[in-house]
Motif scaffolding. Structure first.
Motif, mmCIF file in Angstrom:
data_model
loop_
_atom_site.group_PDB
_atom_site.id
_atom_site.type_symbol
_atom_site.label_atom_id
_atom_site.label_comp_id
_atom_site.label_asym_id
_atom_site.label_seq_id
_atom_site.Cartn_x
_atom_site.Cartn_y
_atom_site.Cartn_z
ATOM 1 N N VAL B 92 -22.988 17.868 -47.759
ATOM 2 C CA VAL B 92 -21.753 18.279 -48.434
ATOM 3 C C VAL B 92 -21.175 17.101 -49.215
ATOM 4 O O VAL B 92 -21.060 16.004 -48.685
ATOM 5 C CB VAL B 92 -20.735 18.788 -47.400
ATOM 6 C CG1 VAL B 92 -19.415 19.060 -48.043
ATOM 7 C CG2 VAL B 92 -21.259 20.033 -46.738
ATOM 8 N N PRO B 93 -20.870 17.313 -50.516
ATOM 9 C CA PRO B 93 -20.538 16.171 -51.382
ATOM 10 C C PRO B 93 -19.141 15.622 -51.181
ATOM 11 O O PRO B 93 -18.302 15.691 -52.073
ATOM 12 C CB PRO B 93 -20.717 16.745 -52.782
ATOM 13 C CG PRO B 93 -20.452 18.190 -52.621
ATOM 14 C CD PRO B 93 -20.921 18.574 -51.259
ATOM 15 N N ALA B 123 -23.041 20.882 -55.014
ATOM 16 C CA ALA B 123 -22.578 22.037 -54.232
ATOM 17 C C ALA B 123 -23.366 23.275 -54.601
ATOM 18 O O ALA B 123 -23.795 24.046 -53.734
ATOM 19 C CB ALA B 123 -21.086 22.262 -54.465
ATOM 20 N N ILE B 126 -26.909 23.153 -53.089
ATOM 21 C CA ILE B 126 -26.916 23.506 -51.664
ATOM 22 C C ILE B 126 -26.843 25.020 -51.515
ATOM 23 O O ILE B 126 -27.626 25.635 -50.799
ATOM 24 C CB ILE B 126 -25.731 22.852 -50.933
ATOM 25 C CG1 ILE B 126 -25.859 21.333 -50.957
ATOM 26 C CG2 ILE B 126 -25.650 23.339 -49.505
ATOM 27 C CD1 ILE B 126 -24.645 20.633 -50.465
ATOM 28 N N ALA B 127 -25.884 25.612 -52.250
ATOM 29 C CA ALA B 127 -25.668 27.050 -52.108
ATOM 30 C C ALA B 127 -26.907 27.836 -52.515
ATOM 31 O O ALA B 127 -27.357 28.740 -51.801
ATOM 32 C CB ALA B 127 -24.470 27.479 -52.953
#
Lengths: 256, 164
Positions: B92-93, B123, B126-127
């Motif tokens: 998570v950034p 983000a 990742i998603a």
């Protein structure tokens, strides 16, 4: 069938509500309610769930029957989520009586989360390890630990005052930034950026980020966009909090 | 080697481990396994370093964690969300949000936009990675169920023919 459709509908809604409240995805909520109703002999149910509401309509002798659950705010409790998931699976497989399902729901609901101390320690150590993870040194990590504790206190204090998430995130991150900058200026640590990053990791909306695309791909575009707004708001709140702290320090202290 | 690969993975593992306290995971086995997912994800991230793009690295790590959590959810009979949410945490950034804001406060617009775009794309990576992996896994389990059903039907047909 001993239980009335009303009871079944109620149990299904409660189950879905609890899964939603404890951090389940929307498709999980809708599927759970659907499976539950089908297991108890109610087919063609209309189910609609978004993060704030669940609406379920079933038909009884040609008459529609609707139940609405308003969900206000959720706190992530993965233990309860997995227990409710397990309960719904067991209920569908073994056709548990509806009364005992309701009793179990109440039982799981009343389970206590981790104590305040444990939660405090988790916040502290999360900040500690994330600071090391973002390449801070040991002294930075110790300051980050203190920042993590302050985060928990801030969130607790704010939630007692019933403030909104935006404000409590902004205040917590501002406090983190003040502590970090103060400690670096006192010579206790070296990198305030590493400390702040480590400490805000417990506020950053990681769950929402992972769930957005899953929701959208599962067809819940409304939920996806709602969560996107939530992610952006939370990130903005954190940024505003830190920016506030930094600019006041620069303004009054003449530099970081 | 030790400092570049082992230590970050260890920190990722430990941070995921203590984060379980914030998310109220009580089962010790699940805590351990989901924290392992965090370490594994970061290991995949570091292995993908030759791609020289942070977004690609995050994407690969997210796919790894998602597949891992789907398999673990089968083994430990817990929803995959539990493993997924905790395993993804190291990616998570948080740093991205911070540096974006810092450049914003300094008035460095070019870097502000660059960092901001990078954060958003991390983000997004990742998603997308998570959703692709779980879609693949859904497809896989659907075909498995389908095969199982076919086999069962064959058995039923066989029984019926023999009982005649």
């Amino acid at each position: 069938m001993s239980a009335t459709n009303e009871c079944i509908l109620k149990a299904a809604c409660k189950l879905g509500r609890n899964i939603l409240e404890n951090g389940g995805e929307i498709y999980r909520v809708e599927e759970t309610i659907n499976f539950f109703l089908e297991a108890y002999g109610i087919f063609d149910a209309q189910i609609f769930a978004i993060p704030a509401t669940i609406i379920v309509t079933i038909e009884e002798d040609g008459k529609p029957m609707t139940m609405v659950e308003r969900v206000k705010g959720s706190s992530i409790n993965l233990d309860k989520l997995s227990k409710f998931n397990d309960l719904s699976r067991r209920a569908c497989r073994d056709k548990l009586p509806v009364e005992s399902v309701m009793q179990e729901i109440e039982k799981i609901r009343s389970e206590k989360p981790y104590s305040f101390f444990m939660s405090l320690m988790s916040f502290g150590f999360t900040a500690f390890f994330f600071c090391l993870f973002w390449k801070g040194d040991l002294r930075d990590a110790l300051v980050a630990f203190v920042c993590g504790l302050s985060t928990k206190y801030c969130l607790e204090f704010m939630s007692r005052g019933k403030t909104n998430i935006f404000f409590s995130n902004a205040v917590s991150s501002a406090v983190i930034a003040y502590i970090a900058i103060l400690c670096v200026n006192l010579g206790l640590a070296h990198h305030y950026d590493k400390i702040i990053i480590g400490a805000i990791m417990s506020l950053v909306p990681g769950v929402a980020i992972t769930n957005i695309m899953r929701d959208i791909i599962a067809g819940d575009v409304i939920t996806g966009t709602t969560k996107l707004a939530e992610v952006l708001l939370t990130a903005l709140a954190i940024a505003v909090g830190i920016a506030l702290a930094m600019s006041t320090v620069i303004f009054f202290g003449g530099g970081l | 080697m030790f400092k570049d690969i082992f230590l970050p993975c260890l920190w990722a593992f430990l941070s995921s481990l203590v984060f379980c306290g914030i998310f109220n995971v009580h089962d010790k086995k699940i805590i351990l396994v989901s924290a392992l997912g965090g370490g594994l994800g970061w290991f995949a991230y570091l292995l993908a370093a030759p791609s020289e793009s942070v977004v690609m690295q995050n994407f690969i790590a997210a796919v790894t964690v998602a597949l891992f959590s789907e398999f673990m959810s089968r083994i430990f009979k817990a929803p995959s969300t539990v493993f997924l949410v905790i395993g993804v945490l190291p990616m998570v950034p948080g740093g991205g949000i911070y540096y974006t804001m810092e450049y914003g406060v300094q008035g460095n617009t070019a870097m502000f936009i660059e960092k901001g775009l990078e954060t958003i794309s991390i983000a997004g990576a990742i998603a997308v990675g998570v959703s692709i992996a779980s879609a693949l896994f859904r497809l896989y389990s659907y075909f498995q169920a389908q095969q199982f059903k076919q086999r069962e039907n064959m058995v039923i047909r066989y029984d019926r023919n023999n009982n005649k």
